[in-house]
Design an enzyme around this catalytic site. Structure first.
Site, PDB file in Angstrom:
ATOM      1  N   TYR A  56      79.876  14.421 -16.282  1.00  0.00           N
ATOM      2  CA  TYR A  56      79.499  13.296 -17.154  1.00  0.00           C
ATOM      3  C   TYR A  56      80.625  12.280 -17.292  1.00  0.00           C
ATOM      4  O   TYR A  56      80.379  11.080 -17.425  1.00  0.00           O
ATOM      5  CB  TYR A  56      78.998  13.824 -18.510  1.00  0.00           C
ATOM      6  CG  TYR A  56      77.646  14.460 -18.354  1.00  0.00           C
ATOM      7  CD1 TYR A  56      77.499  15.850 -18.300  1.00  0.00           C
ATOM      8  CD2 TYR A  56      76.511  13.677 -18.148  1.00  0.00           C
ATOM      9  CE1 TYR A  56      76.261  16.430 -18.089  1.00  0.00           C
ATOM     10  CE2 TYR A  56      75.263  14.248 -17.931  1.00  0.00           C
ATOM     11  CZ  TYR A  56      75.141  15.619 -17.889  1.00  0.00           C
ATOM     12  OH  TYR A  56      73.922  16.193 -17.650  1.00  0.00           O
ATOM     13  N   VAL A  93      70.548   7.532 -19.389  1.00  0.00           N
ATOM     14  CA  VAL A  93      71.654   7.751 -20.333  1.00  0.00           C
ATOM     15  C   VAL A  93      72.708   6.654 -20.205  1.00  0.00           C
ATOM     16  O   VAL A  93      73.723   6.676 -20.893  1.00  0.00           O
ATOM     17  CB  VAL A  93      72.285   9.161 -20.112  1.00  0.00           C
ATOM     18  CG1 VAL A  93      71.271  10.244 -20.482  1.00  0.00           C
ATOM     19  CG2 VAL A  93      72.768   9.354 -18.676  1.00  0.00           C
ATOM     20  N   HIS A 109      66.711  11.155 -23.551  1.00  0.00           N
ATOM     21  CA  HIS A 109      67.524  12.188 -22.886  1.00  0.00           C
ATOM     22  C   HIS A 109      68.991  12.070 -23.256  1.00  0.00           C
ATOM     23  O   HIS A 109      69.846  12.683 -22.610  1.00  0.00           O
ATOM     24  CB  HIS A 109      67.362  12.081 -21.363  1.00  0.00           C
ATOM     25  CG  HIS A 109      66.014  12.557 -20.901  1.00  0.00           C
ATOM     26  ND1 HIS A 109      65.547  12.354 -19.617  1.00  0.00           N
ATOM     27  CD2 HIS A 109      65.018  13.193 -21.553  1.00  0.00           C
ATOM     28  CE1 HIS A 109      64.328  12.871 -19.505  1.00  0.00           C
ATOM     29  NE2 HIS A 109      63.986  13.377 -20.663  1.00  0.00           N
ATOM     30  N   CYS A 139      86.288  21.097 -34.548  1.00  0.00           N
ATOM     31  CA  CYS A 139      85.610  21.180 -33.237  1.00  0.00           C
ATOM     32  C   CYS A 139      86.651  21.231 -32.127  1.00  0.00           C
ATOM     33  O   CYS A 139      87.679  20.582 -32.210  1.00  0.00           O
ATOM     34  CB  CYS A 139      84.747  19.939 -33.024  1.00  0.00           C
ATOM     35  SG  CYS A 139      83.548  19.776 -34.320  1.00  0.00           S
TER      36      CYS A 139
HETATM   37  N1  APR Z   1      62.827  -0.136  -8.434  1.00  0.00           N
HETATM   38  C1  APR Z   1      61.808   0.606  -8.926  1.00  0.00           C
HETATM   39  N2  APR Z   1      61.728   1.954  -8.790  1.00  0.00           N
HETATM   40  C2  APR Z   1      62.731   2.559  -8.124  1.00  0.00           C
HETATM   41  C3  APR Z   1      63.820   1.850  -7.580  1.00  0.00           C
HETATM   42  C4  APR Z   1      63.839   0.443  -7.761  1.00  0.00           C
HETATM   43  N3  APR Z   1      64.832  -0.315  -7.275  1.00  0.00           N
HETATM   44  N4  APR Z   1      64.640   2.757  -6.972  1.00  0.00           N
HETATM   45  C5  APR Z   1      64.079   3.969  -7.129  1.00  0.00           C
HETATM   46  N5  APR Z   1      62.930   3.853  -7.816  1.00  0.00           N
HETATM   47  C6  APR Z   1      62.016   4.919  -8.229  1.00  0.00           C
HETATM   48  C7  APR Z   1      61.901   6.047  -7.242  1.00  0.00           C
HETATM   49  O1  APR Z   1      60.852   5.775  -6.312  1.00  0.00           O
HETATM   50  C8  APR Z   1      61.541   7.221  -8.161  1.00  0.00           C
HETATM   51  O2  APR Z   1      60.135   7.326  -8.329  1.00  0.00           O
HETATM   52  O3  APR Z   1      62.544   5.476  -9.402  1.00  0.00           O
HETATM   53  C9  APR Z   1      62.199   6.851  -9.486  1.00  0.00           C
HETATM   54  C10 APR Z   1      63.448   7.660  -9.783  1.00  0.00           C
HETATM   55  O4  APR Z   1      63.060   9.006  -9.939  1.00  0.00           O
HETATM   56  P1  APR Z   1      64.137  10.092 -10.388  1.00  0.00           P
HETATM   57  O5  APR Z   1      65.340   9.975  -9.537  1.00  0.00           O
HETATM   58  O6  APR Z   1      63.394  11.392 -10.450  1.00  0.00           O
HETATM   59  O7  APR Z   1      64.572   9.638 -11.850  1.00  0.00           O
HETATM   60  P2  APR Z   1      63.765   9.836 -13.202  1.00  0.00           P
HETATM   61  O8  APR Z   1      62.293   9.753 -12.963  1.00  0.00           O
HETATM   62  O9  APR Z   1      64.348   8.895 -14.186  1.00  0.00           O
HETATM   63  O10 APR Z   1      64.150  11.345 -13.619  1.00  0.00           O
HETATM   64  C11 APR Z   1      63.671  11.792 -14.864  1.00  0.00           C
HETATM   65  O11 APR Z   1      64.932  13.833 -14.594  1.00  0.00           O
HETATM   66  O12 APR Z   1      66.825  14.890 -13.913  1.00  0.00           O
HETATM   67  C12 APR Z   1      66.161  14.429 -15.022  1.00  0.00           C
HETATM   68  O13 APR Z   1      67.127  13.805 -17.052  1.00  0.00           O
HETATM   69  C13 APR Z   1      66.942  13.374 -15.745  1.00  0.00           C
HETATM   70  O14 APR Z   1      66.092  11.468 -16.944  1.00  0.00           O
HETATM   71  C14 APR Z   1      66.044  12.161 -15.707  1.00  0.00           C
HETATM   72  C15 APR Z   1      64.674  12.744 -15.454  1.00  0.00           C
END
Ligand code: APR
Length: 233
Positions: A56, A93, A109, A139
């Site tokens: 992080y 985040v 999240h 802490c």
């Molecule tokens: N514009 C629009 N969409 C996009 C772009 C972009 N430039 N780039 C990527 N994407 C899309 C991808 O196609 C995908 O569907 O954004 C999505 C990203 O998916 P993830 O990487 O799975 O991210 P997210 O959906 O936010 O994950 C949800 O999973 O790991 C946990 O806590 C973490 O908050 C996160 C949660």
């Protein structure tokens, strides 16, 4: 689509992609380089707190080198100019929504720029070195943890989010794969309560079939044009 009054927006990692922040499941995504169970679970924090803090710290440090993009700015404009209610819920985040001018952002999240005392739940701003705990005072590092909702923990502000989805006229999902619940279920909850549903994403997501309208493309293009059209009535 009728003119909505109350709008709920959910964003995911995809909205920050064009700002240079890695998504989780795309090519080169964060979960390609790290095992979730090593850096994003309560057990990981007990087993190897230094590794969790390093993961992080790296992501927190990277925030200084990125900036909000046109999608973040368009949402902030909508919050300013829309006469009805707009609740912005993010799975992200990072602080790019806030830096684009959004307010009252619901970080379901958690947030990189916040530290949480595991003893007493008090939050302390964290924008550099590990802050001194502004709470119970006894802490130490393992107790002072990243204010991130780990897998297996309950996301924040769920009652507020569910109440907003129950009264929403429009639910818009931007840049999320629909891979993680409860966020992935918001579209169904919104539909159940009669909301219109719109997805703006680079590619079809796991939840695309539940949306009335799915538009594929980069958020930096789709979101400003959607906001412009909505405000133009
Ligand atoms: N514009 C629009 N969409 C996009 C772009 C972009 N430039 N780039 C990527 N994407 C899309 C991808 O196609 C995908 O569907 O954004 C999505 C990203 O998916 P993830 O990487 O799975 O991210 P997210 O959906 O936010 O994950 C949800 O999973 O790991 C946990 O806590 C973490 O908050 C996160 C949660």
């Amino acid at each position: 689509m009728p003119t909505p009054d109350s709008i709920v927006i959910l964003t995911g990692a995809g909205i920050s992609d064009e700002s240079g922040i890695a998504t989780f499941r795309g090519p080169g995504g964060l979960w390609e380089g790290h095992r979730v169970e090593d850096v994003c679970t309560p057990k990981a924090l007990v087993r190897d707190p230094a590794l969790v803090h390093r993961f992080y710290d790296e992501r927190r440090g990277a925030l200084a080198g990125v900036a909000p993009n046109a999608a973040h700015r368009a949402i902030a404009r909508l919050q300013r100019e829309w006469p009805g209610e707009v609740l912005l819920v993010t799975q992200n985040v990072d602080d790019l929504h806030e830096r684009a001018g959004s307010h009252d952002v619901v970080h379901m999240h958690g947030a990189l720029l916040s530290a949480l005392c595991a003893h007493c739940g008090v939050r302390t701003p964290w924008d550099g070195e590990l802050p001194p705990a502004a709470c119970c005072g006894d802490c130490d590092v393992p107790a002072l943890r990243p204010d991130i909702v780990f897998f297996g923990e309950m996301p924040y502000e769920m009652e507020r989010i569910e109440a907003a989805l129950a009264r929403a006229d429009l639910f818009v999902s931007i840049g999320t794969s629909g891979a993680v619940y409860p966020a992935a279920g918001f579209v169904r909850l919104a539909r159940h309560h009669g909301a219109a549903t719109l997805e703006l994403n680079l590619e079809p997501s796991a939840g695309s079939a539940w949306f009335d309208d799915t538009r594929l493309g980069p958020a930096g293009v789709l979101v400003p044009s959607w906001v412009e059209a909505l405000l133009a009535g």
